[in-house]
Design a protein around this motif. Structure first.
Motif, PDB file in Angstrom:
ATOM      1  N   LYS A  64       0.778  -1.247  -0.178  1.00 19.54           N
ATOM      2  CA  LYS A  64      -0.045  -0.066   0.027  1.00 19.54           C
ATOM      3  C   LYS A  64       0.935   1.240  -0.030  1.00 19.54           C
ATOM      4  O   LYS A  64       0.627   2.420  -0.594  1.00 19.54           O
ATOM      5  N   MET A  75     -13.678   9.425  -3.451  1.00 21.66           N
ATOM      6  CA  MET A  75     -12.365   9.496  -2.667  1.00 21.66           C
ATOM      7  C   MET A  75     -11.949  10.758  -2.322  1.00 21.66           C
ATOM      8  O   MET A  75     -10.617  10.759  -2.122  1.00 21.66           O
ATOM      9  N   PHE A 113      -4.942  12.326   4.401  1.00 21.40           N
ATOM     10  CA  PHE A 113      -4.315  11.134   3.758  1.00 21.40           C
ATOM     11  C   PHE A 113      -2.854  11.025   3.835  1.00 21.40           C
ATOM     12  O   PHE A 113      -2.310  10.032   4.300  1.00 21.40           O
ATOM     13  N   LEU A 130      -2.186   9.245   7.056  1.00 20.35           N
ATOM     14  CA  LEU A 130      -2.725   7.881   6.942  1.00 20.35           C
ATOM     15  C   LEU A 130      -1.609   7.404   6.183  1.00 20.35           C
ATOM     16  O   LEU A 130      -1.578   5.824   6.565  1.00 20.35           O
ATOM     17  N   TYR A 131      -0.723   7.745   5.421  1.00 18.61           N
ATOM     18  CA  TYR A 131       0.269   7.033   5.090  1.00 18.61           C
ATOM     19  C   TYR A 131       1.508   7.319   5.983  1.00 18.61           C
ATOM     20  O   TYR A 131       2.780   6.598   5.720  1.00 18.61           O
ATOM     21  N   ALA A 179     -10.514   5.004  -0.410  1.00 16.79           N
ATOM     22  CA  ALA A 179      -9.372   5.834  -0.489  1.00 16.79           C
ATOM     23  C   ALA A 179      -8.853   5.463   0.971  1.00 16.79           C
ATOM     24  O   ALA A 179      -7.565   5.372   1.035  1.00 16.79           O
ATOM     25  N   LEU A 180      -9.643   5.229   1.696  1.00 15.00           N
ATOM     26  CA  LEU A 180      -8.965   4.990   2.979  1.00 15.00           C
ATOM     27  C   LEU A 180      -8.470   3.767   3.310  1.00 15.00           C
ATOM     28  O   LEU A 180      -7.373   3.227   3.813  1.00 15.00           O
ATOM     29  N   LEU A 181      -8.945   2.689   2.531  1.00  7.14           N
ATOM     30  CA  LEU A 181      -8.442   1.304   2.879  1.00  7.14           C
ATOM     31  C   LEU A 181      -7.223   1.245   1.641  1.00  7.14           C
ATOM     32  O   LEU A 181      -6.466   0.259   1.760  1.00  7.14           O
ATOM     33  N   LEU A 182      -6.973   2.272   0.898  1.00  8.93           N
ATOM     34  CA  LEU A 182      -6.026   2.283  -0.063  1.00  8.93           C
ATOM     35  C   LEU A 182      -4.442   2.577   0.953  1.00  8.93           C
ATOM     36  O   LEU A 182      -3.427   2.173   0.519  1.00  8.93           O
ATOM     37  N   THR A 183      -4.754   3.192   2.002  1.00  9.44           N
ATOM     38  CA  THR A 183      -3.500   3.667   2.769  1.00  9.44           C
ATOM     39  C   THR A 183      -3.230   2.497   3.684  1.00  9.44           C
ATOM     40  O   THR A 183      -4.176   1.732   4.105  1.00  9.44           O
ATOM     41  N   PRO A 184      -2.033   2.395   3.984  1.00  9.86           N
ATOM     42  CA  PRO A 184      -1.479   1.376   5.035  1.00  9.86           C
ATOM     43  C   PRO A 184      -1.775   1.797   6.708  1.00  9.86           C
ATOM     44  O   PRO A 184      -1.152   1.356   7.504  1.00  9.86           O
ATOM     45  N   SER A 185      -2.773   2.753   6.951  1.00 13.06           N
ATOM     46  CA  SER A 185      -3.144   3.014   8.118  1.00 13.06           C
ATOM     47  C   SER A 185      -3.826   2.028   8.922  1.00 13.06           C
ATOM     48  O   SER A 185      -4.233   0.955   8.627  1.00 13.06           O
TER      49      SER A 185
END
Ligand SMILES: Nc1ncnc2c1ncn2[C@@H]1O[C@H](COP(=O)(O)OP(=O)(O)O)[C@@H](O)[C@H]1O
Ligand SMILES: [Mg+2]
Lengths: 329, 269
Positions: A86, A98, A112, A115-116, B100-106
């Protein structure tokens, strides 16, 4: 290197037949698909609606797990090491989803970015840079709900780049965009690959877009790979045939003979259709060369009025049908 | 995890200030106040202040009004917490931001932690308003053991949070917010000792009562607020509550993980 190896994906969807009875319908969205994305290269994934393009992208970005086969990104498995993967990939889809509409552009990117797990100082710099690159500096502190469609899409691009991904997936990115914005986006994608060495996979309906950008093209049909080639060779072999449709009130024998003679020199094929009421005649000419003006000159020499003229560019649909036939044949 | 929690807290704070449906806030407070008022009128005018002899036996107190007021307040706090946390992922799905949330490694734990802490800033306010209202109608605080009340409240938050994870995954799976939620809330109101001690309930309901974190939380909370007891008096309730929290936390986290994947498969775009 991102390696997709023999990947298949089956969707199961419930079909309610009667009030109390449901059965499962299986859709094979992707079947035994293999390809690779190298950093710095732009790969085009072409196919009609429902061919499996979006499904492929969702698997590459860990949103979906393949039923069989494997996807590895720089050696990390997309299912087992999904967190690592990811952080290496990102996806931009056309449309306005999104994004958090209540937050401003900057707040979206900031959220975002966090979150990364990006460090604050780096993130701040990157956000400023991205906002500038997508031309949203002035709108940075306006809530997204007040953005126009194009602005949302540009913010979407910035979001897709917030983790500085090594591999970027673009799912029909220019769908519904105004021509100048679409053009700008294309040149930006090119820069990302060529100057920032990102591996890009782009899906599209439009052969022109793919031709302009891609180093390699894959064509999917009903989840299966039916062609892999360079765009030049692809257009040369599959997309070269234009068709010219001309409607005339009548076609005297003498004119037809002359026309056939002319077309022979160009290796063009001709078909003649008469309308039901016998009022007009449609001449369909398939050719790889530009002969419209010579044909029109000939018709006007014979004092024929042209009622209507249509030049059809080769369509992806035709090419896929053509290829599918060739595979079966 | 903490970075995600902090960012999510911040994000929610911004959206709340910008566009919170304040009618939610009001309706939570009102439903709490209605519970309190309902109990007040029933007690004053229907029973005319006379209690069934079993009550003090079951409830451990003679002060019915305070008993119900606390029940109503903690119940509406539980409902707010459950509702807010469990709705968060399904809201992302409805607003189109889930992918978009699940795309991140959070970390998902960080995400929920950020959500719950932000929401507590609001639900706590609702809770206090209801308590003040109940105080005006006669809720007694004179015996309160303050520290243990706060500690128990905190344990209750963890319990509701864990239960919310499980509820959230069920809601996400069925992509339903209304039916699942309201069934749970009505059941909770009935079986957890909100307006009457669970001793009055038929035996077959006991397992349901036992499954609700609200049941032990409420018992312990009443011990400390109404009877002024320390934590020692609520040992078994706290143990019960921790057990449920732990169980729901594990089952809920697994459930969320599983349903996330299923939901993405169901998104047709
Ligand atoms: N969530 C889903 N559930 C069931 N079937 C799906 C789902 N998403 C896509 N499909 C089906 O899978 C096939 C491939 O879809 P998709 O990957 O979206 O194609 P494309 O992006 O090329 O248009 C289609 O037949 C589509 O109907
Ligand atoms: Mg698609």
């Amino acid at each position: 290197m991102l390696i997709v190896d023999g990947v298949s994906k089956v969707y199961q969807s419930k079909v309610r037949e009667k009030l109390w009875k449901t059965t499962y319908k299986e859709v094979k969205a992707v079947e035994d698909l293999s390809f690779q994305i190298e950093p710095g290269k732009i790969i085009g994934l072409l196919g009609m609606n429902g061919a499996g393009k979006t499904t492929t992208i969702k698997m590459c970005t860990t949103l979906l797990e393949p039923n069989s086969g494997s996807i590895t990104v720089d050696g990390y498995d997309a299912v087992k090491d999904d967190r690592k993967v990811k952080s290496l990939v990102n996806m931009i889809a056309g449309g306005e989803r999104m994004l958090y509409w209540r937050l401003t552009g900057r707040e979206n990117l900031n959220y975002f970015g966090n979150l990364y797990g990006i460090k604050e100082a780096t993130l701040k710099q990157r956000i400023d840079l991205l906002l500038k690159e997508v031309g949203l500096e002035d709108a940075a502190d306006t809530p997204v709900e007040q953005y126009s469609k194009g602005m949302k899409q540009r913010l979407q691009i910035a979001r897709g780049l917030i983790n500085d991904p090594k591999y970027l997936f673009l799912d029909e990115p220019t769908l519904g965009l105004d021509a100048p914005i679409a053009k700008h986006l294309r040149s930006y994608v090119k820069t990302l690959a060529k100057e920032k060495n990102k591996g890009v996979l782009l899906t599209s309906h439009y052969i022109d877009e793919v031709e302009e950008l891609c180093d390699e093209v894959y064509i999917l049909d009903k989840g299966r790979l039916i062609l892999h080639d360079t765009p030049e060779r692809l257009t040369a072999s599959v997309f070269k045939e234009n068709s010219l449709h001309i409607w005339v009130p009548a076609l005297p024998n003498r004119t037809q003979k002359e026309l056939e003679k002319l077309l022979r020199t160009y290796h063009a094929k001709m078909e003649i259709k008469q309308s039901i009421d016998l009022e007009e005649i449609e001449i369909i000419i398939k050719t790889e060369q530009e002969i419209t003006s010579s044909v029109l000159a000939l018709l006007s020499n014979h004092q024929l009025t042209v009622l209507k003229l249509v030049v059809e560019q080769p369509k992806l649909e035709d090419a896929i049908l053509h290829l599918a036939e060739r595979r079966i044949g | 995890m903490l970075q995600t929690a902090k960012a999510t807290f911040h994000r929610n704070m911004i959206s709340m200030i910008r566009a919170y449906p304040w009618s939610f806030f009001l309706s939570h407070i009102l439903s709490g106040i209605y519970t309190v008022l309902f109990a007040y009128f029933t007690y004053t005018y229907v029973f005319e202040g006379v209690l069934d002899s079993r009550f003090s036996n079951y409830a451990g107190t003679n002060d019915y009004l305070s008993y119900v007021f606390l029940g109503g307040a903690l119940f509406s706090f539980a409902v707010s917490t459950l509702m807010n946390v469990s709705r968060s992922l399904i809201t992302e799905q409805r607003e189109g931001t889930l992918e978009a949330l699940l795309l991140t490694p959070s970390s998902r734990k960080g995400y929920f932690l950020g959500n719950v802490t932000q929401q507590i800033t609001r639900t706590l306010l609702e809770f206090l308003i209801i308590l003040i209202f109940a105080f005006l109608l006669g809720l007694q605080f004179k015996h309160i053991h303050f520290l243990s009340a706060i500690f128990i409240w905190f344990c209750a938050v963890i319990g509701f949070f864990s239960q919310a994870l499980l509820l959230g995954s069920v809601m996400l799976y069925f992509r339903d917010t209304y039916i699942t939620q309201n069934t749970l809330f009505v059941t909770m109101a009935f079986v957890s000792g909100v307006t009457f001690p669970i001793g009055y309930l038929p035996e077959w309901v006991a397992p349901l009562s036992w499954m609700m974190p609200l049941t032990p939380a409420l018992e312990a909370f009443r011990h400390s607020v109404l009877e002024g007891q320390g934590l020692a008096a609520s040992g078994s309730q706290l143990l019960h509550l921790s057990f449920l929290s732990f169980l729901y936390l594990i089952v809920g986290s697994l459930g969320i993980k599983k349903t996330e994947k299923i939901v993405v498969e169901k998104i047709f775009s």
